[in-house]
Design an enzyme around this catalytic site. Sequence first.
Site, short mmCIF file in Angstrom:
data_model
loop_
_atom_site.label_atom_id
_atom_site.label_comp_id
_atom_site.label_asym_id
_atom_site.label_seq_id
_atom_site.Cartn_x
_atom_site.Cartn_y
_atom_site.Cartn_z
N CYS A 177 -28.90 -6.33 94.57
CA CYS A 177 -29.63 -7.49 95.06
C CYS A 177 -29.24 -7.86 96.48
O CYS A 177 -29.92 -8.61 97.15
CB CYS A 177 -29.39 -8.68 94.15
SG CYS A 177 -30.45 -8.60 92.71
N HIS B 80 -14.36 -4.34 116.78
CA HIS B 80 -14.54 -5.57 116.01
C HIS B 80 -13.94 -5.52 114.61
O HIS B 80 -13.97 -6.53 113.89
CB HIS B 80 -16.02 -5.96 115.95
CG HIS B 80 -16.85 -5.14 115.01
ND1 HIS B 80 -17.26 -5.63 113.79
CD2 HIS B 80 -17.31 -3.89 115.10
CE1 HIS B 80 -17.97 -4.69 113.18
NE2 HIS B 80 -18.02 -3.63 113.96
N ALA C 216 -18.22 2.29 116.79
CA ALA C 216 -17.92 3.45 115.97
C ALA C 216 -19.17 4.23 115.57
O ALA C 216 -19.11 5.45 115.37
CB ALA C 216 -17.14 3.03 114.74
#
Lengths: 421, 137
Positions: A345, A221, A91
């Site tokens: 994080c 996928h 994509a």
Amino acid sequence: MILNKNFTYLCTVNILKRMNLPIYLDNNATTPMDPRVLDAMLPYFTSKFGNAASRNHAFGWVAEEAVDYAREQVAKLIGASEKEIIFTSGATESDNLAIKGVFEMYKEKGNHIITSVTEHKAILDACKHVEKLGGRVTYLPVKEDGLIDLQQLEEAMTPETILVSIMYGNNEIGVIQPVKEIAAIAHKHGALFMTDAVQAVGKIPVNVIEDGIDLLALSGHKIYGPKGVGALYVRRKGPRVKVTAQMDGGGHERGMRSGTLNVPGIVGLGKACELCMQEMESEAKRLSALRDKLQAELTVLEESYVNGNVEHRLPHVANISFKYVEGEGLMMAMKDLAVSSGSACTSASLEPSYVLKSLGLSDDLAHSSIRFGLGRFTTEEEVNYAIEVTKKSVNHLRELSPLWEMFKEGVDLSKIEWAEH
Amino acid sequence: MAYSEKVIDHYTNPRNVGTLDKSSHKVGTGLVGAPECGDVMRLQIEVGEDNVITDAKFKTFGCGSAIASSSLATEWLKGKSIDDAMKIDNMDIVEELALPPVKIHCSVLAEDAIKAAINDYRVKNGLEAIVSEKVHH
């Protein structure tokens, strides 16, 4: 009593036997390949290895036939005709080909593209590239539920606008944009409508005719197919859309995307589309029931918030912020659950998710977000386990959180002067 | 990114989680970080005779490395004199926990929390706050 204890123990053992840890709930990132897809692909690695462009022997014909069949399978899932499907490497390539290819092809007509701030980076960065080439791009904001404001889109349209590119379903919060209405506005002003439908195709009904889509990007996928293969739908009639190739070479894919076709990948993508076509409806019902259960159980926790519009949302996604708990810390506590977080994080940039921030979410809530992405192989036992582990972990980390303690004591955290660092 | 065993140990079994009475003159409290940045540490020390730290507690909002850094800091503080506590360097924490470069700020925060707690204690007891001139790594 003893019997009862043993019984409970045996049940636990059974559940653990049935479930393989860790549990995968990150199906927006990628999906495991369906074994039926693998079976369809395997012969094309070995015995049926031909080049689909070899026109003069049986090896080539077999490969070409397989590609043609896959093209039909893909087209059928989105209501297109097979000649409108261009196979790509995924994509990201489809998005690049659409944005850059349309800009190059139509730049005499106009140089303006409209997109939104919550798009995937493949769209945003392709647009940045177009800006470098002299294009003008409008990045529409979204409302706090993640939907774009159609009035704002209408106002952003100019005679120079050649393309409107708005994603179908968002990868982080699952919000489904009103593509039909967006397409109508684009067309009214003579612009094309492109949609990055990576998260939506195969999960909810997507129809390029009914929705008025001119270009559409999809990926293998994300729909239980292989990685490294995707497609771009390019409308051929009403209007006939053209894109300038971004990959030059042997003129494959009607000249829009050169390169020897990835036959096993394409066969896999086709099979994955076929399975989605057959199972999507029942699967969407099953997953939305599981997702709703997960969400209902987790929002029982105090100070937990669902991010994004819950009505117009993909059936398998829930993005929830657990205030006063940091997302990465939480994921570490839930080590047997594979989920993702909008926490800074978890990113290299140390900035929290730009999608969540664009909803107007405060940074601390963005840091506290967890995305649960259910999938075809998610079982109810796994969801139950996820609920238990998440609850336990949130409660545990709140015991460790000074913010939670202050909140409980009635301290107004917004009045504290925090030292930025 | 995989965590080191020591980070996982401190994260899984955090030492000295809790709250000391911040109104006590024997207790110094350091609250550092910001919710917007994704980490806030509150570190408290209780100081006894001869300027020795008799107890230390923490609560942290943050990632695993931030929690581990503050847990380790409380462990190191107990039994240390205030002067020795002032010498704890963020790089000692980085080394002990094998923190990767992106997590160094967690150790910086822990060092800041130690110094803030000590200064809170000093000011409460009529002493001047010590201004750290240190430039962090």
